[in-house]
Motif scaffolding. Structure first.
Motif: not given
Lengths: 240, 197
Positions: A56, A86-87, A89-90, A93, A96, A229-230, A233, A236-237, A240, B112-113, B115, B118, B146, B150, B153-154, B158, B161
């Motif tokens: 990015f 945050g979102t 950024l995901i 990904f 990408n 995979a993203s 993610l 799962s966000m 959660k 993620p790329l 694999g 969490p 980056v 991420a 942030h994740y 958590m 909350q």
């Protein structure tokens, strides 16, 4: 065939550590398309290149070499960073991952590069995040040669009527509802995607849902069975 | 020419980071010519470490005990939890900061790329830890990449909350550095995170 590229506007899509101090980077160049590069010695203590070679961040990259992997020779910042949080950024990904999975190396895609840049800018503003992703997916399919038919009815070529109901038949296009089996979608959703226009407010949730269904289905046939995979993610966000 | 056994030794030493063929050869000859007792000790320790070192059941760092010394220490404050990517980060922070809380080691970051999601970085374990222990502040010390961002942030979602305070390490200009040579990303972070003096 040996290549030599000089300061081409590019983005890093993905990077993996290689040996002790080097990186393997997957880049998306404005002219050259997706490329695999070796960035030698950039993870060392004295190098600030590793900070630069991040996803990015608009870059100007030079590389040379022959064969599949080329060697990075120069890297300079190519503009203001897109600080995604945050979102967003995901979502970045996700873009990408789509590009790494679907683009072939050395295939030029200048128009797609432009819409990638545009989408990153939109993600950064945090405006209509989901809709920006859908428009990018449309562009991606188009550039891969599997563009969706959005402006006219595939049965008789009549323009799409906003208030009509349609079904989208894979590999054919939109057909008035009831005349075939497919993914249900409203005329106004098809038109919104075709014009890249943010849908009218009262129809927005419906359009977003329908566009997501249509594009998820259309991308799935290109992506094959391996899940993104993203996307996992994201889910799962949400849970959660 | 080297005999097969010596070649094998040189080849095995090359698995270490930063060791190429030349330095591997130097190491092998040094051990064989000058310091055989040290070589035996190295062999025995390696064997033992590889067999017995596992992960701390609380913070996931490398440890041959069920609980690593930091987690087992009664002097450490359980109210402060610092989250890092690797055991080397624990050592670095502990030496530099005098931090008296406890750690949680992710052993990686979300990517993620590649694999890595969490579960691969033990976030289910972290969730139970947050529910069971009286944590008052979580300090996110993931790398400023980056992927690290991420991950931060994740985890911050958590933690939030559960009504727990979350902080993130500041990013800025290295001490003794010169603005002119600092990359744009770092500089803009430092600029946005400026503080009143």
């Amino acid at each position: 065939m040996s290549t030599k590229v000089n300061l081409e506007p590019s983005f890093v899509l993905h990077r993996t550590p290689w040996r002790d101090t080097s990186l393997l980077i997957e880049v998306f160049g404005a002219v050259s398309g997706r490329q695999g590069l070796v960035a030698k010695g950039v993870r060392g203590r004295r190098s600030s290149r590793a900070a630069l070679l991040q996803a990015f961040q608009p870059l100007l990259l030079s590389w040379r070499g022959r064969g599949e992997l080329h060697t990075l020779t120069d890297a300079e910042p190519g503009g203001k960073v897109f600080p995604l949080l945050g979102t967003a950024l995901i979502s970045g990904f996700y873009l990408n991952e789509l590009l790494v999975r679907l683009l072939q190396r050395h295939d030029p895609h200048p128009e797609l590069f432009h819409s990638y840049q545009l989408t990153l800018a939109r993600l950064q503003l945090g405006e209509q995040l989901e809709w920006s992703l859908r428009l990018f997916e449309c562009q991606l399919l188009e550039q891969l040669g599997y563009g969706l038919i959005l402006g006219h009815n595939a049965l008789d070529g009549e323009p799409i009527a906003p208030m009509e109901d349609y079904v989208y038949v894979p590999e054919r296009g939109p057909i008035p509802a009831g005349q075939a089996e497919g993914i249900p979608i409203h005329g106004r959703s098809l038109l919104a995607l075709s014009e890249g226009q943010w849908p009218l407010d009262e129809a927005a949730p419906e359009t977003l849902r329908e566009a997501k269904q249509l594009l998820r289905y259309s991308l799935a046939s290109q992506l094959g069975p391996k899940p993104l995979a993203s996307r996992g993610l994201f889910q799962s966000m949400g849970s959660k | 020419m080297t005999t097969p056994l010596i070649s094998q030794l040189i080849e095995s030493l090359r698995c270490l980071p930063g060791v190429g063929p030349k330095s591997a050869q130097r190491m092998a000859y040094h051990l064989l010519e000058r310091d055989r007792p040290a070589a035996l000790r190295l062999a025995a320790t390696l064997q033992e470490a590889v067999e017995h070192v596992g992960h701390c059941s609380r913070c996931r760092t490398l440890s041959e005990h069920a609980l690593c010394p930091i987690c087992a220490s009664p002097r450490r404050d359980s109210g402060l939890l610092c989250i890092v990517e690797s055991p080397a980060d624990v050592a670095a922070l502990d030496q530099a900061t005098g931090f008296q809380g406890k750690y949680f080691v992710l052993m990686g970051h979300l990517s993620p790329l590649d694999g890595i999601g969490p579960e691969e970085i033990g976030l289910d374990r972290l969730a139970t830890l947050l529910d069971e222990e009286p944590v008052q502040e979580v300090i996110l010390a993931t790398n400023p990449t980056v992927e690290g961002e991420a991950t931060a942030h994740y985890i911050s979602e958590m933690v939030r909350q559960r009504g727990i305070r979350v902080t993130r390490l500041a990013h800025g200009i290295p001490l003794g550095g010169e603005l002119e040579y600092v990359d744009g990303g770092t500089l803009s972070h430092a600029f946005n995170g400026r503080r009143e003096v």
